[in-house]
Design an enzyme around this catalytic site. Sequence first.
Site, PDB file in Angstrom:
ATOM      1  N   GLY A 456     -11.277  -7.885 -35.463  1.00  0.00           N
ATOM      2  CA  GLY A 456     -10.145  -7.011 -35.226  1.00  0.00           C
ATOM      3  C   GLY A 456     -10.182  -5.825 -36.169  1.00  0.00           C
ATOM      4  O   GLY A 456     -11.159  -5.116 -36.279  1.00  0.00           O
ATOM      5  N   ASP A 457      -9.068  -5.571 -36.866  1.00  0.00           N
ATOM      6  CA  ASP A 457      -8.991  -4.457 -37.817  1.00  0.00           C
ATOM      7  C   ASP A 457      -8.915  -4.963 -39.255  1.00  0.00           C
ATOM      8  O   ASP A 457      -8.312  -4.322 -40.115  1.00  0.00           O
ATOM      9  CB  ASP A 457      -7.783  -3.579 -37.489  1.00  0.00           C
ATOM     10  CG  ASP A 457      -6.476  -4.354 -37.524  1.00  0.00           C
ATOM     11  OD1 ASP A 457      -5.417  -3.723 -37.560  1.00  0.00           O
ATOM     12  OD2 ASP A 457      -6.527  -5.610 -37.510  1.00  0.00           O
ATOM     13  N   GLU A 458      -9.518  -6.131 -39.535  1.00  0.00           N
ATOM     14  CA  GLU A 458      -9.494  -6.713 -40.872  1.00  0.00           C
ATOM     15  C   GLU A 458     -10.871  -6.562 -41.519  1.00  0.00           C
ATOM     16  O   GLU A 458     -11.898  -6.921 -40.934  1.00  0.00           O
ATOM     17  CB  GLU A 458      -9.113  -8.200 -40.807  1.00  0.00           C
ATOM     18  CG  GLU A 458      -7.698  -8.428 -40.291  1.00  0.00           C
ATOM     19  CD  GLU A 458      -7.340  -9.914 -40.237  1.00  0.00           C
ATOM     20  OE1 GLU A 458      -6.162 -10.229 -40.137  1.00  0.00           O
ATOM     21  OE2 GLU A 458      -8.279 -10.751 -40.310  1.00  0.00           O
TER      22      GLU A 458
END
Length: 547
Positions: A456-458
């Site tokens: 994801g956006d991690e």
Amino acid sequence: MQMFQSIKFRLIGLGILIIVAGIGLRLFFALPFAQGLLRDEVAAQQLSVASYVARDIGHSIQARRALLAELSSALPPALLSQPQQLTAWLRERQRINPLFNSGLLVVPPDGKGVLAQYPTVPGREGLVFSDSDWFRAALQADAPVMGRPKRGRANGEPILVMAAPVHNEAHQVVAVLAGVVVLNTPGFLDRLQETKLGVSGGFLLVSPADKLFVGASDPAMVLTPTPPPGVNLLHDRAMTGYRGTGITVNAKGVEELSAMVTVPGTGWFVVARIPTAEVFHPINAMLGFYVRNTLVIVAGMIIIMLLLLPRTLRPLTDAAQAMREMADGKRQLAPLPVQRHDEVGGLVLGFNYLVERLRDKEAALRASEARMAFMAHHDALTGLCNRAMLEDRLQQAMARAQRDGSHFALLFCDLDDFKPINDVFGHEAGDAILRQVAARLLDERRSTDTVARLGGDEFVVLLSDLSDAREGAISVALQLLEAIGIPFNIDGQLFELSASIGIALHVEAGISTSQLMSQADIAMYQAKRAGKNEYCVFEESLEPFRV
């Protein structure tokens, strides 16, 4: 002797039979030659007609420019303060030389309304002309100027405005005299719109600077934008200055023969066009006649080829059979003997070379396996380390810290409000942003540091061998926040993002890698609760530490 063994030579022999039968001469030589002659003749005629139309349009425009120059120099500045007398003056000039069929008007220097007009067009007196291209150009010019073809704001008709400045004795611009002509007015562009070439051909008048069709045989095309680059290649060349003839496919998918000629005194050009189906109709009719009369001969040729080709191609079929048996395992894979030095011999040599290349393919397979191993430890989208590689690097950092007492820090980065970008602009835009984020996270990192994407956006940044874990981690966190805060340019669209960063420090033994990841995650959520675009250092009290 070797030449006579060539398959190509045998096929040429079959071609001789075709030539003797007359098919090759009539279909592949005479008809294309006649088609070329007809195309050149029609193109020359089109170029001549287009030149005549272009000169006629250029003369019409020049006449109106000359009239406007004469009127602007003859207009008495004293009449500008006398609307009735100014109107009468315009009426008299319009009666003597009515080239501007939509009237003459005098506009004040501020462009608001009109001082006088004739004939009167309802709604024109309330218009503001200060933003019109012809008005701004006239204020800066000493000679008549021509505006961009457009539809009139007062009546919606397609018009062309020409304007000239009116000077006082001190050579100051005290007004702008403008003449308005309807594009399809008699004696201007009506011939271009009414004249056709052939059954469905016609003319176009194009303004490259404005990217507009000024006039056209098809009224629906008047004042419409020209096609974008790539739709019509010949039109693209004409827009960049090419003048002459050529064959192209228009925006509707119809192949046309076109001739382009510049209109004198303007930046416009005239296009005379006609579908090639009409141009080559006589040739196509002749071709159909030839085809119908040669079907019997073709049938006879097919019978001859069916009798001769199997014998001619037997060596080729034998080699193919041997290759199939090797592929099925019925024969041992081995080079085939080269018995002939023709195309079949060349094919056998190629097969033998292929057998030798199998070893190279095996080496390439091993290299591919190495690439697969790389992909197993790296994120496919960004090329960063994945979770498995991060865990391995974290274990190494933990072991090194226990061995020599070094310190390291873990930065857990989560993008703020990233999901709406995927929802609104799609995953392609989101993926492009994630790749740029990865590049910014890698920027200024040391070779001993590790940047990983968890999904994801991690993202996670592992900072190893820190002399001062807290200060070093905070310094990097500030640099990352600043880097991510720079707008992202994705295909001309700017996106502004921020990130929340949680920092976990390893300064003493007794903590596991999973605990360290959990601490960084907790600190990251504490940073989000603090307002986003923040960093937070994990403390037992969960209070963020800021410099």
